[in-house]
Structure formats: C-alpha cells, structure tokens
Motif scaffolding. Structure first.
Motif, mmCIF file in Angstrom:
data_model
loop_
_atom_site.group_PDB
_atom_site.id
_atom_site.type_symbol
_atom_site.label_atom_id
_atom_site.label_comp_id
_atom_site.label_asym_id
_atom_site.label_seq_id
_atom_site.Cartn_x
_atom_site.Cartn_y
_atom_site.Cartn_z
ATOM 1 N N TYR A 2 26.044 12.932 -25.256
ATOM 2 C CA TYR A 2 27.189 12.876 -24.342
ATOM 3 C C TYR A 2 26.757 13.087 -22.894
ATOM 4 C CZ TYR A 2 29.724 13.338 -28.708
ATOM 5 O OH TYR A 2 30.203 13.118 -29.973
ATOM 6 N N GLY A 3 27.289 12.264 -22.007
ATOM 7 C CA GLY A 3 26.992 12.384 -20.591
ATOM 8 C C GLY A 3 27.591 11.229 -19.816
ATOM 9 N N ASP A 4 27.424 11.271 -18.510
ATOM 10 C CA ASP A 4 27.894 10.177 -17.647
ATOM 11 C C ASP A 4 26.737 9.196 -17.483
ATOM 12 O OD1 ASP A 4 28.923 8.474 -15.788
ATOM 13 O OD2 ASP A 4 29.352 9.998 -14.270
ATOM 14 N N TRP A 5 26.738 8.135 -18.256
ATOM 15 C CA TRP A 5 25.619 7.196 -18.291
ATOM 16 C C TRP A 5 25.607 6.242 -17.105
ATOM 17 C CZ3 TRP A 5 22.073 8.926 -21.331
ATOM 18 C CH2 TRP A 5 22.457 9.764 -22.386
ATOM 19 N N THR A 6 26.594 6.381 -16.217
ATOM 20 C CA THR A 6 26.562 5.631 -14.964
ATOM 21 C C THR A 6 25.722 6.366 -13.914
ATOM 22 O OG1 THR A 6 28.578 6.695 -14.094
ATOM 23 C CG2 THR A 6 28.866 4.696 -15.425
ATOM 24 N N SER A 7 25.366 7.617 -14.212
ATOM 25 C CA SER A 7 24.596 8.437 -13.282
ATOM 26 C C SER A 7 23.120 8.058 -13.338
ATOM 27 C CB SER A 7 24.761 9.922 -13.627
ATOM 28 O OG SER A 7 23.893 10.722 -12.859
ATOM 29 N N GLN A 8 22.471 8.032 -12.184
ATOM 30 C CA GLN A 8 21.061 7.675 -12.086
ATOM 31 C C GLN A 8 20.167 8.653 -12.840
ATOM 32 O OE1 GLN A 8 20.070 4.855 -10.657
ATOM 33 N NE2 GLN A 8 17.909 5.222 -11.188
ATOM 34 N N ARG A 9 20.563 9.907 -12.903
ATOM 35 C CA ARG A 9 19.712 10.924 -13.542
ATOM 36 C C ARG A 9 19.616 10.750 -15.061
ATOM 37 N NH1 ARG A 9 22.670 15.191 -15.661
ATOM 38 N NH2 ARG A 9 24.907 15.153 -15.219
ATOM 39 N N MET A 10 20.467 9.876 -15.624
ATOM 40 C CA MET A 10 20.417 9.627 -17.061
ATOM 41 C C MET A 10 19.462 8.499 -17.429
ATOM 42 S SD MET A 10 22.322 11.817 -18.548
ATOM 43 C CE MET A 10 23.757 12.878 -18.347
ATOM 44 N N THR A 11 18.842 7.880 -16.448
ATOM 45 C CA THR A 11 17.983 6.715 -16.696
ATOM 46 C C THR A 11 16.854 7.024 -17.670
ATOM 47 O OG1 THR A 11 18.447 5.899 -14.465
ATOM 48 C CG2 THR A 11 16.549 4.954 -15.598
ATOM 49 N N SER A 12 16.260 8.197 -17.546
ATOM 50 C CA SER A 12 15.111 8.549 -18.381
ATOM 51 C C SER A 12 15.457 8.629 -19.871
ATOM 52 C CB SER A 12 14.524 9.883 -17.921
ATOM 53 O OG SER A 12 15.494 10.912 -17.982
ATOM 54 N N TRP A 13 16.749 8.772 -20.175
ATOM 55 C CA TRP A 13 17.175 8.886 -21.562
ATOM 56 C C TRP A 13 17.247 7.529 -22.269
ATOM 57 C CZ3 TRP A 13 17.738 12.537 -25.116
ATOM 58 C CH2 TRP A 13 17.917 13.869 -24.716
ATOM 59 N N LYS A 14 17.465 6.443 -21.515
ATOM 60 C CA LYS A 14 17.930 5.196 -22.110
ATOM 61 C C LYS A 14 16.989 4.602 -23.154
ATOM 62 C CE LYS A 14 21.051 4.227 -18.324
ATOM 63 N NZ LYS A 14 21.441 3.356 -17.191
ATOM 64 N N LYS A 15 15.687 4.512 -22.853
ATOM 65 C CA LYS A 15 14.747 3.950 -23.829
ATOM 66 C C LYS A 15 14.654 4.839 -25.072
ATOM 67 C CE LYS A 15 10.056 2.155 -24.406
ATOM 68 N NZ LYS A 15 9.866 2.787 -25.713
ATOM 69 N N ILE A 16 14.708 6.140 -24.867
ATOM 70 C CA ILE A 16 14.614 7.084 -25.977
ATOM 71 C C ILE A 16 15.776 6.914 -26.937
ATOM 72 C CG2 ILE A 16 14.707 9.549 -26.545
ATOM 73 C CD1 ILE A 16 13.119 10.036 -23.979
ATOM 74 N N LEU A 17 16.964 6.631 -26.388
ATOM 75 C CA LEU A 17 18.140 6.447 -27.233
ATOM 76 C C LEU A 17 17.975 5.223 -28.121
ATOM 77 C CD1 LEU A 17 21.077 7.260 -24.780
ATOM 78 C CD2 LEU A 17 19.690 8.789 -26.177
#
Length: 267
Positions: free
Chosen positions: A40-55
C-alpha cells in the motif's frame, strides 16, 4: 501442503524499504502460503519508483492510496479496511502485517480476537505495543544484517586468503556505522530481557529436579516475547543459543521411540 496456513501479506510501503522484500517473503513461506500479497502506498509518488520492479518480480499487487492531505496517513486506513475485508472473506488463516508503525496495534489485536495467526514484521524502531500484539514479530533489519554477514563469510571463504584482503576485511569491520552500533545495543538489551524471562519460565515450569524440556522452554519464551528469534543473536538453533548463555546445564536423553530429547536446568 493442504495443512499449510494461508496468509495475507499486507505491506506498508510508507514504513518499509524494498531491500527487505526477500526476507519478508521467505519468513512468510516458513510459516505458510502467501495467499494475498499486497503493498500500500501512493504509487504516483517519485519515491515509490524503487519498488516497481520488485513488485513485478515477486508478484505483489500494488494498492493505490492517494495522500489526500499533508500529515495524514491514508495508507494505514486502506490497509486496515482491506485486512477486515480479507478477514470476513474466510480465505486465510493468518496475516503478515509489515510496518514499523504502531497505528496497526489495534488491527492486530482485532485479527487475533478472530482467531487469526498474526506475524508482524518491521525494523528495530517498531514500538513495543505493536510487537506485543502479534503472535510473532520479526526484526527485518536484524535479519538482513545477519543474512549479509553470512553471505560475506561465504564470500570470504571462497576468496584467496591474501594478507591484503585480510587487511581490507579488518579495516571494514573496524568501521561500524551508527546503525550497527544501535543494533548491537538493542541486541544486548533484548538479551537481558531474554535472560530475565527464561528465569521466570524455569522457576514456574521446571520439574522437582529443576529440569525443563527444551521444546517447552522455547514455546513459553515465544509466548512471552513475540519478537524472540535466535537469529537476532547470530544463532540458527535454539539449543545452541541457550548453551551460549553459560547459565544452564544440558542433558540429552532418548525416549521410548529412540528420539532425542533435550532438557535444561539452571546451574
């Protein structure tokens, strides 16, 4: 496989780093099957970028939650609502709540009231009320540090044993970060808690000769300290950890089925 517990893994991306993802999934797999894997999080936020490939690599479903106002954590509310929906669906036997935020304390208590097995995971900074509410609690930073240490030792064993390499190794070991120093302080504090708790358990449950079965000792310790894990202290086996304390006698016998039974007694 049919008897394995089914878990809903719910991760608070606002309070957990992506570097812990393998540990989170490995620890869940040790207890059962991850039926739900949501983050859960705001995936429009730039700080969430590092999560995307891992997901993508780990088949974790991102749940979008916009930050409506500054200072308000909408992610917590979204996780809590989803957890209750999953609870009432009847599709799981337990939950893995991943966060270092004490706001989930009441949620964990409510899930346990409904007979759910709840595993909490977070960093060492996690407040005690949240830890105590869980059946088990895993310190992600301690487990990561232990895993990295084991990997480094394996690499060192494979590498050529030159004087130069040894010098670099000693130099690196000498430079401890503040985080490592804080973790060491926490370990010592937790070790003192463990010693006190073990004294209480042995006083209450030992037989007339002072002996207590290792399985009962470990079970009672886990009930009183949900965050107890021998790996936090650099051990892989409970028996080896108890021996290292230096305050317990050790006795090994075989039962009628020729199975090894281990007992401990205060010296």
């Amino acid at each position: 496989m049919e008897n394995e517990l089914r878990f809903a893994v719910l991760i608070d991306a606002d309070n957990v780093s992506e570097k812990y993802i393998k540990i989170i999934l490995d620890e869940t797999a040790s207890s059962g099957i991850a039926t739900y894997k949501r983050i859960y999080g705001d995936w429009t936020s730039q700080r969430m970028t590092s999560w995307k490939k891992i997901l993508l690599d780990n088949s974790i479903v991102p749940m979008q939650q916009y930050s409506y106002t500054t200072g308000k954590n909408a992610t917590d509310s979204a996780m809590i609502i989803d957890a209750m929906d999953i609870l009432y669906s009847g599709n799981v036997d337990g939950f893995c709540i991943v966060s270092s935020d004490s706001d989930f304390t009441r949620l964990v208590a409510r899930l346990r009231e409904s007979g759910m097995q709840v595993i909490g995971m977070g960093e060492s900074k996690t407040p005690q009320p949240f830890i105590s509410a869980c059946n088990q609690f895993k310190y992600l930073d301690l487990l990561l540090e232990q895993r990295q240490l084991e990997e480094a030792e394996e690499e060192a064993a494979k590498a050529p044993k030159t004087a130069k390499a040894g010098t670099r190794s000693r130099s690196t070991a000498a430079r401890k970060t503040k985080q490592q120093q804080d973790l060491e302080k926490k370990r010592q504090k937790d070790l003192n808690r463990v010693r006190d708790t073990l004294d209480q358990i042995t006083e209450k449950f030992s037989d007339e000769d002072g002996w207590i079965f290792s399985g009962k000792l470990g079970d009672q310790l886990s009930k009183r300290m949900p965050d107890f894990d021998v790996r936090n202290f650099g051990f892989s086996k409970f028996t080896a950890f108890i021996k290292s304390l230096g305050t317990y006698e050790y006795n090994e016998i075989k039962d009628s089925n020729n199975q090894k039974q281990i007992y401990f007694r205060r010296k």
